[in-house]
Structure formats: C-alpha cells, structure tokens
Design an enzyme around this catalytic site. Sequence first.
Site, mmCIF file in Angstrom:
data_model
loop_
_atom_site.group_PDB
_atom_site.id
_atom_site.type_symbol
_atom_site.label_atom_id
_atom_site.label_comp_id
_atom_site.label_asym_id
_atom_site.label_seq_id
_atom_site.Cartn_x
_atom_site.Cartn_y
_atom_site.Cartn_z
ATOM 1 N N SER A 117 0.593 -0.981 -0.120
ATOM 2 C CA SER A 117 0.060 -0.576 0.233
ATOM 3 C C SER A 117 0.950 1.252 0.410
ATOM 4 C CB SER A 117 -1.121 -0.277 1.470
ATOM 5 O OG SER A 117 -1.741 1.379 1.250
ATOM 6 N N TYR A 140 -2.438 0.362 9.978
ATOM 7 C CA TYR A 140 -2.876 -0.971 9.060
ATOM 8 C C TYR A 140 -1.272 -0.205 8.463
ATOM 9 C CZ TYR A 140 -3.970 -0.591 4.008
ATOM 10 O OH TYR A 140 -4.078 -1.060 2.519
ATOM 11 N N LYS A 178 -17.467 -1.219 0.855
ATOM 12 C CA LYS A 178 -16.369 -0.970 2.047
ATOM 13 C C LYS A 178 -16.746 0.445 2.359
ATOM 14 C CE LYS A 178 -12.298 -0.857 -0.185
ATOM 15 N NZ LYS A 178 -11.603 -1.667 0.781
ATOM 16 N N PHE A 201 -12.698 18.784 2.227
ATOM 17 C CA PHE A 201 -12.019 19.357 3.603
ATOM 18 C C PHE A 201 -10.557 20.810 2.939
ATOM 19 C CE2 PHE A 201 -11.739 15.314 5.181
ATOM 20 C CZ PHE A 201 -12.588 15.430 6.758
#
Length: 319
Positions: A117, A140, A178, A201
């Site tokens: 990742s 993670y 998800k 944001f």
Amino acid sequence: MKNIIVTGGCGFLGSNVVKKLNAKGQNNIIIIDNYDERKFKNLTSLNFVDYISYKQGITSLKTVLEHYEISAILHIGANADVLEKDADIMMTANYEHSKMYLDIAQDRDIPLIYASSSAVYGNAPKTEKDQNSENPHNIYAWSKWLFDKHVSANLSSFENKVIGLRLFNIFGLGEFHKDENASLPLRFFTFVRQNGFIDVFNRDIARDYVWVEDVAEVILTILEDKSIVNGIYDLGGDNPVSHLEVADIVASAFVAKGIKPNKETLIKKIPLPKELEHSFQFFTKAEKLLPLIAKQTHGNKEKINLYINELLKMHYDLN
C-alpha cells in the site's frame, strides 16, 4: 489445470482480479476471504472451485491448502480498516498471514504477487523505496510496511517470483461494501445522493488515483511476464488529483445528466477534524513506475469521470 489462489477474492480488487482470470479462461481459482454477506454480491458472476475463510487461522489454512495443486498466489486480501486500533488484529491479518503465503510460495516454487500500500509512505515528500521516504502513520500502514521490510530483507534469497505492489487510491465497480473505506469518487457520489452536496476538507489534499480495472490487468500481466525482476513497485497513475478536482468531476457529472441544476451548490468546504491532523495523508504520488504500469494506468481523471457515469446509470433512470 492447477489452481490460482486469490486472497480477498470476494472483495473489491480481488473480485475484479478473479473476473479477469475467468475472462482469460482460468476458472480453477481458490478464493480465500471472510464470510461477509455484503461482499457476496461480488461473487455472483465469478467462477471458482473453492471458498475458504481466512478466519479459521493459519494452521488450518495450511492444512486445507495441502490438498490442492497451486500454480500461483495472488495475495490481495487484507484488513484495510484504517480506523482499526488493535495492533494484534491488524498484524495477524496483514503480516502473519502474508508471511504464511510467502512460505507456501517458496516451498512450492510458485509466484507470489501481493498487495502492499502507498500508506507506507505517509506524508513523506517522495515515494522512494528507502527508510527516509517511508513514514507509516497508522496500524494498517505499519502492517503493510512490516511485510515489505520482511520481503526486502530476504529478496536476494528468493528463487520464485515475489512481487509487491504498493497500491495507490483504487476506485471502480465492486467497492459498494467498503463504506468509509471506499474510494473518494464513490464517497463523493454517495454524498450527493444522500445529502445533496459534497463535503470537502479546506486543505490542499491530492491523491494518486488508479482504476481497479487497470490494477487487475497489471497484476495478471506481471504474473505472466517473466522479465519482471523481483521487488516492490508503486502501482498508481503518476498524476495526483486534488479532493476538490474529484468533487468537481462528480458534481459536473450530476449536472451534465440533468440530475442536479447547479454545480456550485454541490460542493461545500469544511475544516479538517483535529484528530486527523497527524494521521491523514495529504499527498500521494506513484514514482518510477514500471513501463507496463505507466502504460496501463494513465488518464485517471478521465477514468474517474467514466466511473461516476457508470454509477449514475446504475442508480438513475437515464436515457
């Protein structure tokens, strides 16, 4: 025909990999995943020979897999819940299980292609494969980083194919289950449908997006290409897109189809919560892509737009 293991084969990327394998005539597939009723929808059009729950544990999995002839392991599955706080749960799923698949691949001298990742980079200024550019900022990310370190430390000893792919922000069909971990294009699409507008944001945030179809194709190309040297590679689009640009693509698609009248009213800026200040990736960009990856993954803005239009067709009665 020997079997190919696809871990996470019921999930978002894994099910797309299985779909492409089926299209290439490979139906002898063993899916390893959990039993999740929401994800089972991804299985309805797929062909496979067995489905095994990874939750039965490493020892039991090894025993079951001893009864199968296996030609390759595509290790896609992982606990991808970035909000998970229990390190033991995360490390067992993403580190210990990954080491098990690596051991099986080595013992049988078969390829292992696994999903790492881009989260391992955190907010490092460059995505280089060294400790100065790797800055995991949640459990993670640490779990992915730890297995990458294990692979890197032993890379020279592998006689079989071992390829790690640091996946950037994947979007596409099959991610409906998800929720908060879905891609930003889908989340923004859902915001419009549920709330009537998109919250963005008010910070400079840009991510490197890559279409799930491209990721699945790259994985299978690397599986078949004997010229790829063992190692860990970025798999992204090499073209970061800002959150505001994604919001604009989504809003523009709704307006173009006549579902919403005014793009300006669909996007609202909000402050970034303080609790995310130190655990949020503000910028990601794949670096030094393999030529076959760069060729496959270009044009991410156009592909995001195609995805949003696919979603519109699925959810609205459009002529």
